[in-house]
Motif scaffolding. Structure first.
Motif, PDB file in Angstrom:
ATOM      1  N   TYR A  40      64.242  30.109  69.266  1.00 35.98           N
ATOM      2  CA  TYR A  40      64.469  31.576  68.896  1.00 35.98           C
ATOM      3  C   TYR A  40      64.936  31.658  67.492  1.00 35.98           C
ATOM      4  O   TYR A  40      64.175  32.722  66.975  1.00 35.98           O
ATOM      5  CB  TYR A  40      65.837  32.168  69.767  1.00 35.98           C
ATOM      6  CG  TYR A  40      66.224  33.657  69.531  1.00 35.98           C
ATOM      7  CD1 TYR A  40      65.293  34.685  69.512  1.00 35.98           C
ATOM      8  CD2 TYR A  40      67.367  33.744  69.195  1.00 35.98           C
ATOM      9  CE1 TYR A  40      65.385  35.838  68.975  1.00 35.98           C
ATOM     10  CE2 TYR A  40      67.680  35.366  68.954  1.00 35.98           C
ATOM     11  CZ  TYR A  40      67.113  35.994  68.835  1.00 35.98           C
ATOM     12  OH  TYR A  40      67.296  37.576  68.615  1.00 35.98           O
ATOM     13  N   LEU A  41      65.874  30.908  66.952  1.00 37.42           N
ATOM     14  CA  LEU A  41      66.218  31.111  65.535  1.00 37.42           C
ATOM     15  C   LEU A  41      64.748  30.676  64.593  1.00 37.42           C
ATOM     16  O   LEU A  41      64.602  31.317  63.690  1.00 37.42           O
ATOM     17  CB  LEU A  41      67.247  30.016  65.124  1.00 37.42           C
ATOM     18  CG  LEU A  41      68.467  30.613  65.777  1.00 37.42           C
ATOM     19  CD1 LEU A  41      69.746  29.546  65.685  1.00 37.42           C
ATOM     20  CD2 LEU A  41      68.836  32.100  65.233  1.00 37.42           C
ATOM     21  N   GLY A  42      64.294  29.618  65.145  1.00 35.11           N
ATOM     22  CA  GLY A  42      63.131  29.087  64.464  1.00 35.11           C
ATOM     23  C   GLY A  42      61.966  30.294  64.388  1.00 35.11           C
ATOM     24  O   GLY A  42      61.196  30.566  63.091  1.00 35.11           O
ATOM     25  N   ILE A  43      61.683  30.706  65.532  1.00 30.42           N
ATOM     26  CA  ILE A  43      60.591  31.798  65.262  1.00 30.42           C
ATOM     27  C   ILE A  43      60.785  32.943  64.786  1.00 30.42           C
ATOM     28  O   ILE A  43      60.028  33.746  64.229  1.00 30.42           O
ATOM     29  CB  ILE A  43      59.700  32.121  66.788  1.00 30.42           C
ATOM     30  CG1 ILE A  43      60.827  32.628  67.655  1.00 30.42           C
ATOM     31  CG2 ILE A  43      59.282  30.673  67.219  1.00 30.42           C
ATOM     32  CD1 ILE A  43      60.085  33.023  68.916  1.00 30.42           C
ATOM     33  N   THR A  44      62.264  33.350  64.728  1.00 29.80           N
ATOM     34  CA  THR A  44      62.699  34.377  64.067  1.00 29.80           C
ATOM     35  C   THR A  44      62.691  34.515  62.621  1.00 29.80           C
ATOM     36  O   THR A  44      62.020  35.417  62.003  1.00 29.80           O
ATOM     37  CB  THR A  44      64.068  34.798  64.718  1.00 29.80           C
ATOM     38  OG1 THR A  44      64.165  35.064  65.822  1.00 29.80           O
ATOM     39  CG2 THR A  44      64.450  36.064  63.714  1.00 29.80           C
ATOM     40  N   TYR A  45      62.920  33.462  61.930  1.00 31.71           N
ATOM     41  CA  TYR A  45      62.880  33.258  60.435  1.00 31.71           C
ATOM     42  C   TYR A  45      61.537  32.975  60.257  1.00 31.71           C
ATOM     43  O   TYR A  45      61.072  33.214  59.120  1.00 31.71           O
ATOM     44  CB  TYR A  45      64.036  32.138  60.000  1.00 31.71           C
ATOM     45  CG  TYR A  45      65.321  32.770  60.051  1.00 31.71           C
ATOM     46  CD1 TYR A  45      65.690  33.473  59.398  1.00 31.71           C
ATOM     47  CD2 TYR A  45      66.357  32.261  60.922  1.00 31.71           C
ATOM     48  CE1 TYR A  45      67.000  34.186  59.379  1.00 31.71           C
ATOM     49  CE2 TYR A  45      67.322  33.012  61.322  1.00 31.71           C
ATOM     50  CZ  TYR A  45      67.866  33.765  60.269  1.00 31.71           C
ATOM     51  OH  TYR A  45      69.157  34.383  60.365  1.00 31.71           O
ATOM     52  N   GLY A  46      60.996  32.148  61.031  1.00 30.47           N
ATOM     53  CA  GLY A  46      59.389  31.711  60.590  1.00 30.47           C
ATOM     54  C   GLY A  46      58.575  32.978  60.803  1.00 30.47           C
ATOM     55  O   GLY A  46      57.395  32.736  59.860  1.00 30.47           O
ATOM     56  N   ALA A  47      58.631  33.626  61.653  1.00 29.95           N
ATOM     57  CA  ALA A  47      57.768  34.681  61.560  1.00 29.95           C
ATOM     58  C   ALA A  47      58.207  35.856  60.777  1.00 29.95           C
ATOM     59  O   ALA A  47      57.306  36.753  59.983  1.00 29.95           O
ATOM     60  CB  ALA A  47      57.739  35.427  63.077  1.00 29.95           C
ATOM     61  N   GLY A  48      59.505  36.124  60.453  1.00 29.40           N
ATOM     62  CA  GLY A  48      60.171  37.496  59.558  1.00 29.40           C
ATOM     63  C   GLY A  48      59.745  37.377  58.131  1.00 29.40           C
ATOM     64  O   GLY A  48      59.268  38.120  57.548  1.00 29.40           O
ATOM     65  N   ILE A  49      59.684  36.100  57.449  1.00 32.47           N
ATOM     66  CA  ILE A  49      59.470  36.075  56.322  1.00 32.47           C
ATOM     67  C   ILE A  49      57.934  36.159  55.981  1.00 32.47           C
ATOM     68  O   ILE A  49      57.529  36.993  55.244  1.00 32.47           O
ATOM     69  CB  ILE A  49      59.823  34.663  55.672  1.00 32.47           C
ATOM     70  CG1 ILE A  49      61.309  34.600  55.492  1.00 32.47           C
ATOM     71  CG2 ILE A  49      59.168  34.324  54.083  1.00 32.47           C
ATOM     72  CD1 ILE A  49      61.940  33.241  55.263  1.00 32.47           C
ATOM     73  N   PRO A  50      56.973  35.458  56.707  1.00 38.87           N
ATOM     74  CA  PRO A  50      55.669  35.834  56.654  1.00 38.87           C
ATOM     75  C   PRO A  50      55.224  37.340  57.041  1.00 38.87           C
ATOM     76  O   PRO A  50      54.286  38.073  56.326  1.00 38.87           O
ATOM     77  CB  PRO A  50      54.774  35.094  57.514  1.00 38.87           C
ATOM     78  CG  PRO A  50      55.643  34.085  57.706  1.00 38.87           C
ATOM     79  CD  PRO A  50      57.037  34.338  57.693  1.00 38.87           C
TER      80      PRO A  50
END
Length: 119
Positions: free
Chosen positions: A97-107
């Motif tokens: 959850y944390l990884g995909i949130t930050y991994g998707a949010g910035i792009p």
């Protein structure tokens, strides 16, 4: 009350209502990722990037960027849900959850900025 505060207040009210509506459609369920919060944060990253990239007028930035997107997206709920997953010993979903949130949010923010600045 200045007009600037009014723009932020109206946007904040509408953003909070929109977040609640989206989150209710995609509820958090025990043992699963909090997709409602992930969805609003991803949508918010994309939209805020677009708003900033579009060189919108100052009152629109206050209404849509600070007010609406400020209350539509929610860092505190993201952290609360991550803590709940940890407390339930759901380490893999929490890290995912944390990884995909930050991994998707910035792009998504970058994509929104790019779309706003080229349109």
């Amino acid at each position: 009350m200045t007009l600037s505060i009014l723009w932020v207040a109206i946007g904040g009210f509408l953003g909070a209502v929109a977040r609640y509506a989206v989150s209710r459609r995609i509820p958090f369920r025990k043992g699963r990722l909090p997709w409602g919060t992930f969805t609003v944060n991803g949508m918010g990253s994309l939209c805020l990037g677009w708003i900033i990239g579009s060189a919108a007028p100052p009152n629109f930035l206050l209404f849509a960027g600070t007010g609406f997107m400020g209350s539509f997206t929610t860092f505190s709920t993201l952290n609360r849900e991550a803590i709940l997953l940890k407390q339930e010993n759901e380490w893999t979903p929490m890290l995912l959850y944390l990884g995909i949130t930050y991994g998707a949010g910035i792009p998504l923010a970058w994509l929104g900025y790019w779309a706003g600045s080229t349109g």
